[in-house]
Scaffold this active site. Structure first.
Site, mmCIF file in Angstrom:
data_model
loop_
_atom_site.group_PDB
_atom_site.id
_atom_site.type_symbol
_atom_site.label_atom_id
_atom_site.label_comp_id
_atom_site.label_asym_id
_atom_site.label_seq_id
_atom_site.Cartn_x
_atom_site.Cartn_y
_atom_site.Cartn_z
ATOM 1 C CB CYS A 100 -0.910 0.005 1.227
ATOM 2 S SG CYS A 100 -2.031 1.437 1.246
ATOM 3 C CB CYS A 129 -1.867 4.448 4.438
ATOM 4 S SG CYS A 129 -3.248 3.654 3.582
ATOM 5 C CB CYS A 165 -4.995 -0.308 2.838
ATOM 6 S SG CYS A 165 -5.718 1.264 3.325
#
Length: 203
Positions: free
Chosen positions: A105, A108, A110
C-alpha cells in the site's frame, strides 16, 4: 505560577486522547453497547493469517475452489466467513514460474485484514512502501527471497476499492501432505508475497 502536571505540560498521549473521545461519544449514546469489545475481539482473534492459509491450502488441493478464488475472491472468502472491514473487495493473485506477485500500500498500510491479519510493522514503513514499487526484486532479496532471473516481480498497490491475497505456487515434494499440513507452510509474509512457502510444515 501553579505547578503543571506532566500531562498538562507535555500534552496527552494518543491513548489518553482516544479514551477522552470514547467517553464523550459514550456520554452522548453514540457508541452501541459492546461495540468496543466486538472490535477488540475481531482484531485480536478473527483477523488472522491462518485464514489466508486455509484458503491457499484449499486452492492447492481443490481445483474448483481455486477457480472460484481466482474468479471472485470476495465470494470465495465469504464461503469461510472471512468478511468485514478491509475485506469487502478481495482479489487473489496467482504466482507462476514467470510471475511473483507482491502486495503493497504505497499511500499508507491498507491490506486484507480478514484474511491476512493486521499489517506487520515493516509493511507500514515508508522505506518498504517506496522501495518495493521501484525495486521490488532487490527488496525481496534483502528479505530473503531470491528469485530466478526469469521471474518477473509484479507489485500490486492496494486501493480503497481492492484488497489482495497472494496465491503462491505449491512447493515441490508436498504431494503427500494433508490440507491441514499444507496450511502450516503458509505465513503472513507468504500471503503478502515477500516470502515463499516452505516444503516442511512448521511444528
Amino acid at each position: 505560577m501553579k505547578d503543571q502536571t506532566p500531562s498538562q505540560s507535555q500534552g496527552s498521549s494518543p491513548g489518553e486522547r482516544a479514551w477522552a473521545l470514547f467517553n464523550v461519544l459514550k456520554g452522548k449514546n453514540l457508541i452501541p453497547e459492546g461495540y468496543i469489545e466486538t472490535l477488540t475481539d475481531m482484531f485480536a482473534n478473527k483477523f488472522d493469517p491462518a485464514n489466508g492459509a486455509k484458503l491457499v491450502a484449499r486452492a492447492w488441493v481443490d481445483p474448483e475452489f481455486k477457480k472460484r478464488l481466482l474468479t471472485n475472491g470476495t465470494a470465495a472468502c465469504e464461503e469461510y466467513g472471512y468478511t468485514g472491514p478491509q475485506g469487502e473487495y478481495i482479489v487473489a493473485l496467482e504466482d507462476t514460474a514467470e510471475v511473483k506477485n507482491v502486495i503493497v500500500c504505497s499511500l499508507c498500510s491498507c491490506t486484507n485484514w480478514p484474511v491476512l491479519g493486521l499489517p506487520p510493522e515493516w509493511y507500514k514503513g515508508f522505506e518498504f512502501r517506496a522501495r518495493l514499487v521501484r525495486e521490488g526484486r532487490t527488496v525481496l532479496k534483502e528479505l530473503g527471497t531470491d528469485l530466478p532471473s526469469g521471474t518477473m516481480v509484479k507489485v500490486w498497490d492496494t486501493t480503497a476499492e481492492t484488497r489482495y491475497l497472494v496465491l503462491p505456487q505449491r512447493p515441490e515434494g508436498t504431494e503427500n501432505l494433508t490440507q491441514e499440513q499444507l496450511e502450516k507452510l503458509i505465513t503472513k509474509d507468504v500471503l503478502i508475497g515477500v516470502a515463499l512457502p516452505t516444503s516442511t510444515p512448521a511444528r
